[in-house]
Scaffold this motif. Structure first.
Motif, PDB file in Angstrom:
ATOM      1  N   TYR A   8      29.750  40.609  52.677  1.00 49.84           N
ATOM      2  CA  TYR A   8      29.562  39.851  51.517  1.00 49.84           C
ATOM      3  C   TYR A   8      29.984  38.634  51.989  1.00 49.84           C
ATOM      4  O   TYR A   8      30.991  38.401  52.292  1.00 49.84           O
ATOM      5  CB  TYR A   8      30.756  40.541  50.315  1.00 49.84           C
ATOM      6  N   LEU A  20      38.256  36.349  43.469  1.00 44.73           N
ATOM      7  CA  LEU A  20      37.582  36.748  42.029  1.00 44.73           C
ATOM      8  C   LEU A  20      36.413  37.583  42.344  1.00 44.73           C
ATOM      9  O   LEU A  20      35.853  38.526  41.708  1.00 44.73           O
ATOM     10  CB  LEU A  20      37.321  35.337  41.211  1.00 44.73           C
ATOM     11  N   LYS A  21      35.327  36.959  43.434  1.00 41.41           N
ATOM     12  CA  LYS A  21      33.990  37.558  43.646  1.00 41.41           C
ATOM     13  C   LYS A  21      34.338  38.917  44.317  1.00 41.41           C
ATOM     14  O   LYS A  21      33.604  39.887  44.138  1.00 41.41           O
ATOM     15  CB  LYS A  21      33.284  36.623  44.510  1.00 41.41           C
ATOM     16  N   ARG A  23      36.836  40.891  44.162  1.00 37.70           N
ATOM     17  CA  ARG A  23      37.457  42.098  42.979  1.00 37.70           C
ATOM     18  C   ARG A  23      36.276  42.331  42.367  1.00 37.70           C
ATOM     19  O   ARG A  23      36.217  43.612  41.933  1.00 37.70           O
ATOM     20  CB  ARG A  23      38.501  41.238  42.189  1.00 37.70           C
ATOM     21  N   LYS A  24      35.079  41.681  41.978  1.00 35.71           N
ATOM     22  CA  LYS A  24      34.075  42.069  40.885  1.00 35.71           C
ATOM     23  C   LYS A  24      33.160  42.876  42.027  1.00 35.71           C
ATOM     24  O   LYS A  24      32.691  43.913  41.364  1.00 35.71           O
ATOM     25  CB  LYS A  24      33.325  40.889  40.500  1.00 35.71           C
ATOM     26  N   ARG A  25      32.948  42.699  42.980  1.00 33.81           N
ATOM     27  CA  ARG A  25      32.067  43.455  44.013  1.00 33.81           C
ATOM     28  C   ARG A  25      32.778  44.836  44.284  1.00 33.81           C
ATOM     29  O   ARG A  25      32.168  45.820  44.049  1.00 33.81           O
ATOM     30  CB  ARG A  25      31.814  42.897  45.389  1.00 33.81           C
ATOM     31  N   ALA A  27      35.021  46.335  42.386  1.00 39.00           N
ATOM     32  CA  ALA A  27      35.096  47.014  41.227  1.00 39.00           C
ATOM     33  C   ALA A  27      33.658  47.923  40.993  1.00 39.00           C
ATOM     34  O   ALA A  27      33.764  49.041  40.210  1.00 39.00           O
ATOM     35  CB  ALA A  27      35.281  46.250  40.056  1.00 39.00           C
ATOM     36  N   GLY A  28      32.458  47.333  41.732  1.00 41.83           N
ATOM     37  CA  GLY A  28      31.527  48.233  41.369  1.00 41.83           C
ATOM     38  C   GLY A  28      31.131  49.323  42.619  1.00 41.83           C
ATOM     39  O   GLY A  28      30.100  49.857  42.676  1.00 41.83           O
ATOM     40  N   HIS A  55      46.166  45.436  44.167  1.00 44.16           N
ATOM     41  CA  HIS A  55      45.282  46.134  43.714  1.00 44.16           C
ATOM     42  C   HIS A  55      44.894  47.510  44.098  1.00 44.16           C
ATOM     43  O   HIS A  55      43.788  48.150  43.736  1.00 44.16           O
ATOM     44  CB  HIS A  55      43.891  45.523  43.273  1.00 44.16           C
ATOM     45  N   ARG A  75      37.815  50.155  49.603  1.00 46.18           N
ATOM     46  CA  ARG A  75      38.243  50.219  48.119  1.00 46.18           C
ATOM     47  C   ARG A  75      39.111  51.307  47.635  1.00 46.18           C
ATOM     48  O   ARG A  75      38.952  52.542  48.125  1.00 46.18           O
ATOM     49  CB  ARG A  75      36.626  50.423  47.199  1.00 46.18           C
ATOM     50  N   ILE A  79      41.412  47.995  40.773  1.00 49.33           N
ATOM     51  CA  ILE A  79      40.173  47.077  40.989  1.00 49.33           C
ATOM     52  C   ILE A  79      41.044  45.986  41.054  1.00 49.33           C
ATOM     53  O   ILE A  79      41.055  44.863  41.587  1.00 49.33           O
ATOM     54  CB  ILE A  79      39.607  47.142  39.501  1.00 49.33           C
TER      55      ILE A  79
END
Length: 79
Positions: A8, A20-21, A23-25, A27-28, A55, A75, A79
């Motif tokens: 990433y 922030l980015k 965290r979003k990635r 989460a998925g 997290h 992961r 999250i």
């Protein structure tokens, strides 16, 4: 055999955007999946490990790269 972790690219983004980015990635992604984050933000060496710790993600590796840093994250359940 598992696939190599995806990369990433967060280069060129400054605090707080890499976290922030990421965290979003994350989460998925499925729990246990791994991803490399590549950053140029000098604060990422503080922010990314703190984010992982807060997290429930595992920071597997931190590397100095030519233009910044790379972080291998697994992961966790948070999250």
């Amino acid at each position: 055999m598992t696939a190599d972790p995806e990369i990433y690219d967060l280069k060129g983004l400054n605090c707080p955007l890499p976290v922030l980015k990421a965290r979003k990635r994350l989460a998925g992604m499925a729990q246990g999946a791994q991803i490399w984050l590549e950053t140029t933000d000098p604060l990422a060496v503080i922010d990314i490990p703190a984010f992982c710790s807060e997290h429930g993600h595992q920071l597997i590796s931190t590397q100095t790269a030519r233009s910044g840093h790379r972080f291998l994250i697994e992961r966790g359940s948070g999250i």
